[in-house]
Every structure is written in structure tokens, then in C-alpha cells.
Design a protein around this motif. Structure first.
Motif, short mmCIF file in Angstrom:
data_model
loop_
_atom_site.label_atom_id
_atom_site.label_comp_id
_atom_site.label_asym_id
_atom_site.label_seq_id
_atom_site.Cartn_x
_atom_site.Cartn_y
_atom_site.Cartn_z
N THR A 67 0.83 -1.21 0.00
CA THR A 67 0.00 0.00 0.00
C THR A 67 0.86 1.25 0.00
OG1 THR A 67 -1.76 -1.16 1.20
CG2 THR A 67 -1.83 1.25 1.21
N LEU A 87 2.52 1.79 -3.46
CA LEU A 87 1.57 2.32 -4.44
C LEU A 87 1.25 3.79 -4.15
CD1 LEU A 87 -0.89 -0.69 -4.81
CD2 LEU A 87 0.82 0.09 -6.45
N SER A 88 1.13 4.12 -2.87
CA SER A 88 0.87 5.51 -2.49
C SER A 88 2.03 6.40 -2.90
CB SER A 88 0.62 5.60 -0.98
OG SER A 88 0.33 6.93 -0.60
N ARG A 102 -5.12 2.33 -4.01
CA ARG A 102 -3.93 1.69 -3.44
C ARG A 102 -4.27 0.47 -2.58
NH1 ARG A 102 -4.59 6.53 -0.67
NH2 ARG A 102 -4.83 6.38 1.61
#
Length: 288
Positions: free
Chosen positions: A44, A47-48, A56
Motif C-alpha cells: 500500500t 503504491l501511495s 492503493r
């Protein structure tokens, strides 16, 4: 390539999804062992950091599911999927769609890329990009296109992705040109800006749909003819040509593309596709 398809099949801008893909590769998640050893929180965060904020959480879950599937079903190597499918495209497509987060659109994106390393999947161009190929006169005979490219699966993959980006780029130009209408603000310029932004979202958004809805053919049929699309692009481009540099750039580029579509109408050697011929259009006709 499966990661690329998972992240790009969401309704998110191409630039953001590409940034997220680069970030995932940068941290080494293209290695299935490292991806499988990562936590949901770590994925996560990656992706953020790549700008993939809206999706995400779901993206992190899908990446974890991908690692689990590849490890459990394909012994840690996705190439075994191709072997399991006996190099058959239809069987391969069914197995690919078992990857969570990949529907028809995601599978198309996957095939656009994977043909470069799985030549038995070539030639392949997704439906929307194939329609663009016909618009610009390349045609829809995949075997002929493939032969012209020297039966090079890598070049075929690049063509498939490039055609899709053309339509997305036009949509982005319209959105940027529409936003520029807000400065300086006036009632008329804001109204024009809103319309141009909507037009851009439609043009670009169509590239993220696996199939064009019937109502688009019915109520926006001009998008599926050389004259209609060319005239539409010239119209949008012309209303952007004033005051600001960004408007002149966006308007000029959109207008030039529109002129290109108009020119195709008057080149006898380039025959419009069936859904772009006036005689094939019917108010309630079924679109094939």
C-alpha cells in the motif's frame, strides 16, 4: 506485465498508473519472491508513493493475490501459465482472467504487452486500439500488420500500446484545454471549459471500456466516422484558440489531428470500417 495490466485496468490516468508501475518495479516487486514476501501495508505504501492513491488498498490486495496465485498454481513462474494453456490464446485468456483485478480490459492490456515475450500470443491488438488502427488507415488485418512488422512480436506490442495512447492523449489535451478556460474566469469561459473537459473525459474514457456501450453509438455516432470525428476535433480545437499559450497548443494539436481524420475521408484507398459508414447506421440498429 501482469502487474502493469492490474494497475492500468483501473479508471485512472495513464501517467499516474505508469508512475505506480515504475515505483513497483523500483522496489523490486516484479520479482515474485519479493512481492510474495511483502506485507499488505508495504505494498500500500509503495503504491501511495507512486501516486496510486485512490486504488492503493485494492491494488495492494490484488498484488498479494497475484503473488499467491503464481506461487501456488504456477510454481513461482507465470510462464508456466502459457504451458498450462498449451500456447492457445483462448485458454491463456481464461487463465489470465483468474488473476484477481483482471477482467476483459485487463486481459487485453496484458496481451498487448505479453506478446513481446510470448510470441505465440502474437499478433494481438485490443479492440479499441484496433479501431484506432482502422481510423488511421493501418487496417484491421492483424496477420497483414504483423507481416509488415517483420513478424516481430516486440514491435507488435509497441504498436498495440501506441495506438491506445493516441486516443488517450487527445482526451488529455481536451481536459487541459478546458481547465485553462477557467483563467481568467468569466461565465462564458467557465461554461466552455466545462464542456471541453466533458468532451475530453468521453474521448479518453472510451479507451478504458472493454466494449463501447450501445448508447454511445446512438447518441454520439459522429465519433465513429472520419468526417464526424475530424469535425468534432476541429470544433473543440478552434474554441480553445485564444488568449493563453496552453490553449493555443492544445487547440492546435487537437485541430491538426482533426484535419488528419478529415483527410482520411477523401483517400479512396482507405475504406472506413462498417460502423463508420452512413448506410450501416440505423437509429435502432444492432452494433456488432
Amino acid at each position: 506485465m501482469a502487474i502493469d495490466a492490474i494497475l492500468k485496468s483501473r479508471p485512472i490516468s495513464h501517467d499516474l498508473s505508469q508512475r505506480a508501475v515504475h515505483k513497483v518495479i523500483e522496489v523490486g516487486y516484479h520479482d515474485i519472491r519479493k512481492l510474495g514476501g511483502s506485507s499488505w501495508e508495504e505494498r500500500t505504501r509503495v503504491l501511495s508513493d507512486g501516486g496510486y492513491n485512490r486504488y492503493r488498498e485494492q491494488g495492494a490486495t490484488n498484488l498479494g493475490d497475484l503473488a499467491e496465485l503464481v506461487n501456488d498454481k504456477y510454481d513461482g513462474d507465470l510462464n508456466n501459465l502459457l504451458k498450462k494453456a498449451h500456447n492457445d490464446r483462448n485458454e491463456t485468456r481464461q487463465l489470465v482472467k483468474e488473476i484477481k483485478g483482471l477482467g476483459d480490459l485487463g486481459a487485453d492490456l496484458f496481451f498487448n504487452n505479453v506478446q513481446s515475450v510470448w510470441p505465440s500470443m502474437a499478433p494481438f491488438i485490443d479492440g479499441r486500439s484496433l479501431q484506432t488502427a482502422e481510423y488511421v488507415g493501418i487496417g484491421t488485418d492483424l496477420d497483414a500488420i504483423y507481416a509488415d512488422l517483420g513478424r516481430d512480436s516486440m514491435r507488435m506490442s509497441r504498436l498495440a500500446n501506441g495506438l491506445r495512447i493516441v486516443n488517450i492523449a487527445v482526451g488529455v489535451l481536451m481536459v487541459l484545454g478546458g481547465i485553462s478556460q477557467f483563467f481568467p474566469a468569466s461565465m462564458s469561459s467557465i461554461i466552455v471549459g466545462i464542456y471541453v473537459i466533458i468532451f475530453g473525459l468521453i474521448v479518453g474514457g472510451l479507451e478504458f471500456l472493454p466494449n463501447v456501450p450501445d448508447y454511445v453509438y446512438r447518441y454520439a455516432s459522429f465519433l465513429f466516422s472520419f468526417l464526424g470525428r475530424g469535425g468534432f476535433y476541429i470544433f473543440v480545437g478552434s474554441i480553445l484558440l485564444h488568449d493563453a499559450v496552453l490553449r493555443y497548443i492544445a487547440g492546435s494539436l487537437i485541430g491538426v489531428i482533426g484535419l488528419g481524420y478529415l483527410a482520411l475521408e477523401f483517400i479512396p484507398s482507405i475504406e472506413p470500417p462498417s460502423n463508420m459508414r452512413e448506410t450501416d447506421q440505423g437509429w435502432g440498429a444492432e452494433q456488432v
